[in-house]
Write a protein that holds these residues in place. Sequence first.
Motif, mmCIF file in Angstrom:
data_model
loop_
_atom_site.group_PDB
_atom_site.id
_atom_site.type_symbol
_atom_site.label_atom_id
_atom_site.label_comp_id
_atom_site.label_asym_id
_atom_site.label_seq_id
_atom_site.Cartn_x
_atom_site.Cartn_y
_atom_site.Cartn_z
ATOM 1 N N LYS A 156 39.291 26.552 36.106
ATOM 2 C CA LYS A 156 40.159 27.218 37.066
ATOM 3 C C LYS A 156 40.397 26.277 38.247
ATOM 4 C CE LYS A 156 40.614 31.161 40.020
ATOM 5 N NZ LYS A 156 39.976 32.197 40.767
ATOM 6 N N VAL A 157 41.631 26.170 38.652
ATOM 7 C CA VAL A 157 41.999 25.327 39.786
ATOM 8 C C VAL A 157 41.780 26.121 41.061
ATOM 9 C CG1 VAL A 157 43.873 24.028 40.844
ATOM 10 C CG2 VAL A 157 43.740 24.192 38.369
ATOM 11 N N SER A 158 41.043 25.528 42.002
ATOM 12 C CA SER A 158 40.792 26.239 43.249
ATOM 13 C C SER A 158 41.976 26.094 44.195
ATOM 14 C CB SER A 158 39.516 25.728 43.910
ATOM 15 O OG SER A 158 39.647 24.359 44.188
ATOM 16 N N ARG A 159 42.162 27.108 44.998
ATOM 17 C CA ARG A 159 43.262 27.147 45.956
ATOM 18 C C ARG A 159 43.036 26.084 47.044
ATOM 19 N NH1 ARG A 159 44.927 32.513 49.401
ATOM 20 N NH2 ARG A 159 46.915 31.738 50.139
ATOM 21 N N PRO A 160 44.068 25.346 47.427
ATOM 22 C CA PRO A 160 43.878 24.327 48.464
ATOM 23 C C PRO A 160 43.554 24.968 49.811
ATOM 24 C CG PRO A 160 46.197 24.466 47.841
ATOM 25 C CD PRO A 160 45.445 25.378 46.920
ATOM 26 N N PRO A 161 42.622 24.374 50.560
ATOM 27 C CA PRO A 161 42.240 24.955 51.850
ATOM 28 C C PRO A 161 43.325 24.756 52.905
ATOM 29 C CG PRO A 161 41.091 22.894 51.502
ATOM 30 C CD PRO A 161 41.855 23.182 50.247
ATOM 31 N N ASN A 162 43.416 25.700 53.827
ATOM 32 C CA ASN A 162 44.379 25.549 54.914
ATOM 33 C C ASN A 162 43.757 24.729 56.045
ATOM 34 O OD1 ASN A 162 42.800 27.280 56.500
ATOM 35 N ND2 ASN A 162 43.998 29.077 55.951
ATOM 36 N N ALA A 163 44.524 24.457 57.074
ATOM 37 C CA ALA A 163 44.082 23.589 58.167
ATOM 38 C C ALA A 163 42.847 24.151 58.873
ATOM 39 C CB ALA A 163 45.222 23.381 59.162
ATOM 40 N N TYR A 164 42.827 25.444 59.130
ATOM 41 C CA TYR A 164 41.678 26.035 59.820
ATOM 42 C C TYR A 164 40.403 25.920 58.989
ATOM 43 C CZ TYR A 164 38.336 29.348 61.596
ATOM 44 O OH TYR A 164 37.176 29.912 62.045
ATOM 45 N N ILE A 165 40.498 26.138 57.697
ATOM 46 C CA ILE A 165 39.325 26.052 56.825
ATOM 47 C C ILE A 165 38.739 24.640 56.867
ATOM 48 C CG2 ILE A 165 38.516 26.185 54.425
ATOM 49 C CD1 ILE A 165 39.046 28.932 55.735
ATOM 50 N N LEU A 166 39.597 23.633 56.849
ATOM 51 C CA LEU A 166 39.123 22.253 56.949
ATOM 52 C C LEU A 166 38.466 21.997 58.301
ATOM 53 C CD1 LEU A 166 42.134 20.431 55.281
ATOM 54 C CD2 LEU A 166 39.876 20.858 54.290
ATOM 55 N N TYR A 167 39.061 22.528 59.364
ATOM 56 C CA TYR A 167 38.511 22.390 60.713
ATOM 57 C C TYR A 167 37.133 23.048 60.782
ATOM 58 C CZ TYR A 167 38.233 22.941 65.823
ATOM 59 O OH TYR A 167 37.835 22.905 67.131
ATOM 60 N N ARG A 168 37.029 24.268 60.251
ATOM 61 C CA ARG A 168 35.762 24.999 60.275
ATOM 62 C C ARG A 168 34.691 24.246 59.499
ATOM 63 N NH1 ARG A 168 32.219 28.196 57.996
ATOM 64 N NH2 ARG A 168 31.481 30.074 59.020
ATOM 65 N N LYS A 169 35.073 23.677 58.374
ATOM 66 C CA LYS A 169 34.130 22.923 57.565
ATOM 67 C C LYS A 169 33.578 21.733 58.348
ATOM 68 C CE LYS A 169 33.745 20.821 53.011
ATOM 69 N NZ LYS A 169 34.464 20.453 51.798
ATOM 70 N N ASP A 170 34.440 21.046 59.092
ATOM 71 C CA ASP A 170 34.003 19.907 59.897
ATOM 72 C C ASP A 170 33.101 20.331 61.055
ATOM 73 O OD1 ASP A 170 35.371 18.139 58.305
ATOM 74 O OD2 ASP A 170 36.982 17.757 59.743
ATOM 75 N N LYS A 190 45.970 16.903 56.773
ATOM 76 C CA LYS A 190 44.926 16.877 55.744
ATOM 77 C C LYS A 190 45.161 17.978 54.712
ATOM 78 C CE LYS A 190 40.443 15.330 57.512
ATOM 79 N NZ LYS A 190 39.141 15.831 57.962
ATOM 80 N N SER A 191 45.504 19.153 55.215
ATOM 81 C CA SER A 191 45.738 20.300 54.344
ATOM 82 C C SER A 191 46.907 20.042 53.398
ATOM 83 C CB SER A 191 46.002 21.539 55.195
ATOM 84 O OG SER A 191 46.356 22.633 54.397
ATOM 85 N N LEU A 192 47.991 19.514 53.939
ATOM 86 C CA LEU A 192 49.152 19.213 53.100
ATOM 87 C C LEU A 192 48.834 18.138 52.073
ATOM 88 C CD1 LEU A 192 52.107 19.302 55.649
ATOM 89 C CD2 LEU A 192 51.647 20.891 53.768
#
Length: 85
Positions: free
Chosen positions: A1-15, A54-56
Amino acid sequence: KVSRPPNAYILYRKDKHKELKESHGGIHNNEISVLTGAMWKNETPEVRAKYYAKSLAMKDEIIRRHPEYRYKPRRSSEIKRRNLP
């Protein structure tokens, strides 16, 4: 299953997650989300643009690798719910 790409906020939160976890001791994930939400809201446009880019890029990579991918949210009847006692 292909996972949904993360949005900008999700990447920010991860960092920011590890940074906040270390600086605030035994903070819970809910509280981290509240803090990162406030931080994201007050971020400069340059920082936000970095995460949008990054998200794009991640989205484009997923589309390149899986051209047939389409996001299909689950129907409410398909969602597995926990059985509370």
